[in-house]
Write a protein that holds these residues in place. Sequence first.
Motif, PDB file in Angstrom:
ATOM      1  N   GLN A 197      -8.763  38.011   4.096  1.00 52.39           N
ATOM      2  CA  GLN A 197      -7.194  38.303   2.630  1.00 52.39           C
ATOM      3  C   GLN A 197      -6.766  37.176   3.374  1.00 52.39           C
ATOM      4  O   GLN A 197      -5.523  36.794   3.310  1.00 52.39           O
ATOM      5  CB  GLN A 197      -6.413  39.318   3.680  1.00 52.39           C
ATOM      6  N   ARG A 198      -6.471  36.252   4.505  1.00 45.67           N
ATOM      7  CA  ARG A 198      -5.546  35.305   5.610  1.00 45.67           C
ATOM      8  C   ARG A 198      -6.388  34.053   5.366  1.00 45.67           C
ATOM      9  O   ARG A 198      -5.491  33.124   4.880  1.00 45.67           O
ATOM     10  CB  ARG A 198      -5.362  35.005   7.078  1.00 45.67           C
ATOM     11  N   TYR A 199      -7.094  34.308   4.456  1.00 48.64           N
ATOM     12  CA  TYR A 199      -8.166  33.174   4.805  1.00 48.64           C
ATOM     13  C   TYR A 199      -7.742  32.475   2.766  1.00 48.64           C
ATOM     14  O   TYR A 199      -7.906  31.695   2.539  1.00 48.64           O
ATOM     15  CB  TYR A 199      -9.710  33.249   4.090  1.00 48.64           C
ATOM     16  N   VAL A 200      -6.830  33.937   2.006  1.00 44.94           N
ATOM     17  CA  VAL A 200      -6.989  33.600   0.453  1.00 44.94           C
ATOM     18  C   VAL A 200      -6.218  32.800   0.118  1.00 44.94           C
ATOM     19  O   VAL A 200      -7.161  31.392  -0.554  1.00 44.94           O
ATOM     20  CB  VAL A 200      -7.382  34.950  -0.158  1.00 44.94           C
ATOM     21  N   PRO A 201      -5.250  33.016   0.270  1.00 44.68           N
ATOM     22  CA  PRO A 201      -4.180  31.794   0.558  1.00 44.68           C
ATOM     23  C   PRO A 201      -4.706  30.186   0.881  1.00 44.68           C
ATOM     24  O   PRO A 201      -3.883  28.796   0.752  1.00 44.68           O
ATOM     25  CB  PRO A 201      -2.773  31.513   1.306  1.00 44.68           C
ATOM     26  N   ILE A 202      -4.823  30.254   2.108  1.00 42.61           N
ATOM     27  CA  ILE A 202      -5.334  28.557   2.798  1.00 42.61           C
ATOM     28  C   ILE A 202      -6.596  27.731   2.135  1.00 42.61           C
ATOM     29  O   ILE A 202      -6.652  26.527   1.754  1.00 42.61           O
ATOM     30  CB  ILE A 202      -5.996  29.829   4.359  1.00 42.61           C
ATOM     31  N   GLY A 203      -7.128  28.917   1.672  1.00 43.37           N
ATOM     32  CA  GLY A 203      -8.356  28.301   0.715  1.00 43.37           C
ATOM     33  C   GLY A 203      -7.945  27.505  -0.944  1.00 43.37           C
ATOM     34  O   GLY A 203      -8.595  26.873  -1.452  1.00 43.37           O
ATOM     35  N   ARG A 204      -6.712  28.978  -1.313  1.00 50.41           N
ATOM     36  CA  ARG A 204      -6.067  28.264  -2.950  1.00 50.41           C
ATOM     37  C   ARG A 204      -6.215  27.010  -2.210  1.00 50.41           C
ATOM     38  O   ARG A 204      -5.641  26.297  -3.064  1.00 50.41           O
ATOM     39  CB  ARG A 204      -5.425  28.926  -3.057  1.00 50.41           C
ATOM     40  N   HIS A 242      -6.759  40.202  18.079  1.00 55.40           N
ATOM     41  CA  HIS A 242      -5.125  39.853  18.745  1.00 55.40           C
ATOM     42  C   HIS A 242      -4.769  39.346  17.085  1.00 55.40           C
ATOM     43  O   HIS A 242      -3.388  39.603  16.789  1.00 55.40           O
ATOM     44  CB  HIS A 242      -5.306  39.157  20.587  1.00 55.40           C
ATOM     45  N   ASN A 243      -5.283  38.236  17.523  1.00 53.55           N
ATOM     46  CA  ASN A 243      -4.909  37.105  15.941  1.00 53.55           C
ATOM     47  C   ASN A 243      -6.042  36.842  14.931  1.00 53.55           C
ATOM     48  O   ASN A 243      -6.848  36.044  15.511  1.00 53.55           O
ATOM     49  CB  ASN A 243      -4.025  36.040  16.682  1.00 53.55           C
ATOM     50  N   PRO A 244      -5.935  37.676  13.544  1.00 53.71           N
ATOM     51  CA  PRO A 244      -7.508  37.757  13.066  1.00 53.71           C
ATOM     52  C   PRO A 244      -7.155  35.735  12.665  1.00 53.71           C
ATOM     53  O   PRO A 244      -6.334  35.512  12.311  1.00 53.71           O
ATOM     54  CB  PRO A 244      -7.382  38.220  12.230  1.00 53.71           C
ATOM     55  N   MET A 245      -9.164  35.130  13.081  1.00 50.90           N
ATOM     56  CA  MET A 245      -8.008  33.881  12.023  1.00 50.90           C
ATOM     57  C   MET A 245      -8.260  34.367  11.083  1.00 50.90           C
ATOM     58  O   MET A 245      -9.506  34.767  10.503  1.00 50.90           O
ATOM     59  CB  MET A 245      -9.413  32.831  13.105  1.00 50.90           C
ATOM     60  N   PRO A 246      -7.866  32.898   9.907  1.00 47.69           N
ATOM     61  CA  PRO A 246      -8.428  33.280   8.175  1.00 47.69           C
ATOM     62  C   PRO A 246      -9.863  32.160   8.844  1.00 47.69           C
ATOM     63  O   PRO A 246      -9.555  31.187   8.711  1.00 47.69           O
ATOM     64  CB  PRO A 246      -7.045  32.198   8.218  1.00 47.69           C
ATOM     65  N   MET A 247     -10.878  33.256   7.283  1.00 49.23           N
ATOM     66  CA  MET A 247     -11.963  32.375   7.624  1.00 49.23           C
ATOM     67  C   MET A 247     -12.317  33.804   5.821  1.00 49.23           C
ATOM     68  O   MET A 247     -12.385  34.404   5.935  1.00 49.23           O
ATOM     69  CB  MET A 247     -13.079  32.533   8.107  1.00 49.23           C
ATOM     70  N   PRO A 248     -13.832  32.719   5.126  1.00 50.86           N
ATOM     71  CA  PRO A 248     -14.225  34.072   4.118  1.00 50.86           C
ATOM     72  C   PRO A 248     -14.711  34.892   4.929  1.00 50.86           C
ATOM     73  O   PRO A 248     -15.182  34.543   6.380  1.00 50.86           O
ATOM     74  CB  PRO A 248     -15.114  32.515   3.406  1.00 50.86           C
ATOM     75  N   ALA A 273       0.088  28.395   4.313  1.00 47.65           N
ATOM     76  CA  ALA A 273      -1.466  27.777   4.404  1.00 47.65           C
ATOM     77  C   ALA A 273      -1.643  26.463   5.282  1.00 47.65           C
ATOM     78  O   ALA A 273      -2.388  26.043   6.313  1.00 47.65           O
ATOM     79  CB  ALA A 273      -1.740  27.916   3.218  1.00 47.65           C
ATOM     80  N   TRP A 274      -0.404  25.672   5.168  1.00 47.61           N
ATOM     81  CA  TRP A 274      -0.101  24.185   5.346  1.00 47.61           C
ATOM     82  C   TRP A 274       0.098  24.454   6.926  1.00 47.61           C
ATOM     83  O   TRP A 274      -0.016  23.550   8.008  1.00 47.61           O
ATOM     84  CB  TRP A 274       0.776  24.023   4.786  1.00 47.61           C
ATOM     85  N   LEU A 275       0.901  24.919   7.636  1.00 45.06           N
ATOM     86  CA  LEU A 275       1.748  25.818   8.023  1.00 45.06           C
ATOM     87  C   LEU A 275       0.417  26.583   9.162  1.00 45.06           C
ATOM     88  O   LEU A 275       0.652  25.722  10.591  1.00 45.06           O
ATOM     89  CB  LEU A 275       3.019  26.556   8.307  1.00 45.06           C
ATOM     90  N   SER A 276      -0.386  26.981   8.809  1.00 44.23           N
ATOM     91  CA  SER A 276      -1.167  27.576   9.181  1.00 44.23           C
ATOM     92  C   SER A 276      -2.194  26.961   9.771  1.00 44.23           C
ATOM     93  O   SER A 276      -2.681  26.170  10.579  1.00 44.23           O
ATOM     94  CB  SER A 276      -1.871  28.494   8.601  1.00 44.23           C
ATOM     95  N   LEU A 277      -2.782  25.438   9.022  1.00 39.18           N
ATOM     96  CA  LEU A 277      -3.717  24.779   9.277  1.00 39.18           C
ATOM     97  C   LEU A 277      -3.140  23.585  10.205  1.00 39.18           C
ATOM     98  O   LEU A 277      -4.472  23.363  11.371  1.00 39.18           O
ATOM     99  CB  LEU A 277      -4.253  24.549   7.879  1.00 39.18           C
ATOM    100  N   ARG A 278      -2.372  23.140  10.273  1.00 39.83           N
ATOM    101  CA  ARG A 278      -1.452  22.108  11.181  1.00 39.83           C
ATOM    102  C   ARG A 278      -1.437  23.280  12.653  1.00 39.83           C
ATOM    103  O   ARG A 278      -1.587  21.823  13.018  1.00 39.83           O
ATOM    104  CB  ARG A 278       0.020  21.746  10.645  1.00 39.83           C
ATOM    105  N   ASN A 279      -1.215  23.973  12.325  1.00 41.42           N
ATOM    106  CA  ASN A 279      -1.134  25.291  13.450  1.00 41.42           C
ATOM    107  C   ASN A 279      -2.116  24.863  14.416  1.00 41.42           C
ATOM    108  O   ASN A 279      -2.503  25.167  16.119  1.00 41.42           O
ATOM    109  CB  ASN A 279      -0.661  26.191  13.346  1.00 41.42           C
ATOM    110  N   MET A 280      -3.302  24.966  13.424  1.00 40.91           N
ATOM    111  CA  MET A 280      -4.524  25.164  14.581  1.00 40.91           C
ATOM    112  C   MET A 280      -4.897  24.196  15.740  1.00 40.91           C
ATOM    113  O   MET A 280      -5.550  24.225  16.195  1.00 40.91           O
ATOM    114  CB  MET A 280      -5.779  25.220  13.021  1.00 40.91           C
ATOM    115  N   ALA A 281      -4.667  23.079  15.266  1.00 41.15           N
ATOM    116  CA  ALA A 281      -4.691  21.820  15.637  1.00 41.15           C
ATOM    117  C   ALA A 281      -3.406  21.523  16.573  1.00 41.15           C
ATOM    118  O   ALA A 281      -3.892  20.802  18.083  1.00 41.15           O
ATOM    119  CB  ALA A 281      -5.137  20.734  15.188  1.00 41.15           C
ATOM    120  N   TRP A 282      -2.466  22.017  16.762  1.00 39.17           N
ATOM    121  CA  TRP A 282      -1.021  21.755  17.407  1.00 39.17           C
ATOM    122  C   TRP A 282      -2.081  22.793  18.985  1.00 39.17           C
ATOM    123  O   TRP A 282      -1.940  23.701  18.971  1.00 39.17           O
ATOM    124  CB  TRP A 282      -0.393  22.227  17.214  1.00 39.17           C
ATOM    125  N   SER A 283      -0.651  22.558  20.123  1.00 37.77           N
ATOM    126  CA  SER A 283      -0.939  22.994  20.997  1.00 37.77           C
ATOM    127  C   SER A 283       0.699  23.416  20.801  1.00 37.77           C
ATOM    128  O   SER A 283       1.461  22.959  20.357  1.00 37.77           O
ATOM    129  CB  SER A 283      -0.522  22.124  22.536  1.00 37.77           C
TER     130      SER A 283
END
Length: 578
Positions: A187-194, A147-153, A232-242
């Motif tokens: 691919q979703r993880y690449v900008p987050i990893g950078r 449904h929504n692939p999680m960013p990870m290597p 990338a920053w929004l994605s990281l923050r959103n992982m912990a948000w309700s």
Amino acid sequence: MIHGIFERLGLAPDADEQAIRRAYAQLLKQHRPDEDPAGFQRLHDAYQQALQWCRNRVAMPAPAAPAPAPAERSPRPQPVPHAPPATAMERHDAIQVDPDDFLRELSLIAVQGDAAALRGWLEHHPGLWSLRLKQQLGDAVLRQLRHNPMPMPATCIDTLLDYFELDQVARGADGPLLFYLRETCHQRYVPIGRYLAQHPEQPRLGARFEPESFLARLQELCTAGDPADLWAWLSLRNMAWSLAEEQQAGRAALDWLRAEPRPMPRMCYEQLAEFFAWTDAALGGDAQATQSAVAERHLAWLMAPARVNLLARAVEDPQQRYIDVARTRRLRDQLARPFSWPRILLLALSLSLPRELGDFIFRLRAAVGLHGRHVRLLGRYFDHRSLYFWSEAGAPGQLTRPKLIVWGVRLLAALAAEASICFFVAWQAGPAADPRRYVDIAILATFALPLYVVVFNFLLFWQTLPGPHSRLATAIQASFVPLLAALSFAAAAQLPPPHHVSNGVAASAMLLALLTYLKREDANKYLPRVILLMGAICAFRSYVVGSTLWFQWTSALAMVFWGMGQSWLMRKATPGVR
């Protein structure tokens, strides 16, 4: 010892299993395996020992009452059988795990890109010790990835597939689907990893929503203008948000943008609008007002003096391989100066400047998204009359009054140049000269002079072309001005006086070296003028006294300017040298 175990969990020794599980779930948020491995291990050991103590206490038979005195015989009571203690499998099956909380914690650990830490967390998670729960959570992970692939290597996705046995045929593994999920997650993880590699000072993952820190970091990223870092920053923050926190963050960001026109590129606003699902009329009464507000912010961000390189990239021809920052700065300053007809007519004599100014205005409008009446926003940074004149003069396929003015000035200048050349030749030849020579001179001035200008402009462009080049091309480019100076001396030695050819070649070499140096960024603009003035005085003095070798002075000036240009290139090629 037992009291110390329950004190670590913050419970009394008589707490039941449900209270132990609740305390463990609360303390697990403070001792995450990726942040505090030692604290997590101590907490997990205390949790297991407390559960074992509670289950042994429940399974222990009650103490027997003291036997009464034997008064009379009564039937012997039959012993009541106790239930056998629960097996390890049954105890693990009794554990309940919320799939949403599990997936949220899984995403926070996997996004850090450490496959070993992810496997350690999976192996120590109590909910995965039950085979039934492990299969259920594995199915939940696969549904989430679809449904929504999680960013990870790729290494972390391989660890997940291997741990939950999702890549086995017995679980109905779909090879193309798993390959797609692996590539999409990576691919979703690449900008987050950078982003994580470039900003190691960021607060820990899993932090809850705090308006002050959120808006401060949002302003920093929008001012920097990198939409990949913002996403990338929004994605990281959103992982912990309700869901409620995500909606609160979206409202706070929108109120922040509405309160004041914050300079930011269009792509950053589009990233925010897509992430928080804003409407097309988020910043104004309608979609057109919102587009105007976004264009105003983008223009303010792009016109900052520190972003002249980005401005040059925005207004440069897409087919150009190199970006000329000095030319962009020169065009920007020309449009910012107050409108003056003498200056406008002087600039119209250039063969390329009117077109360059028109292209600058057109590409800047296209880059920031200005259309129709919103073009007036450019007037905050440039002169209104200059904008109108040069945009109309450089408009392709249209016959406008500014374009007719430019053509008329060029025609008058060409006629004046031809008349001056003919007058000079007639003055040198005297009244006895053949009139047909004037016709030849006029034809030569009409066709040879424009050809010379075209060739000279090409050579000037070639001399200012930045590297890297091949060694042969670099050597030819660097030695071209000394070669022209040497040709002027060779022509003077082979041809009889007057040395018109030598003088022309030497003058071309001097102009080429001078203009090449002046086009260099951060070059000294005043020293060449002083040198040129002194050289002109010396050359004029030699001409007055009757010397025909004034090309020597011109060649010497050409070598001086060439040496200044080579010194500038050496300073740029050597880091730390000014």
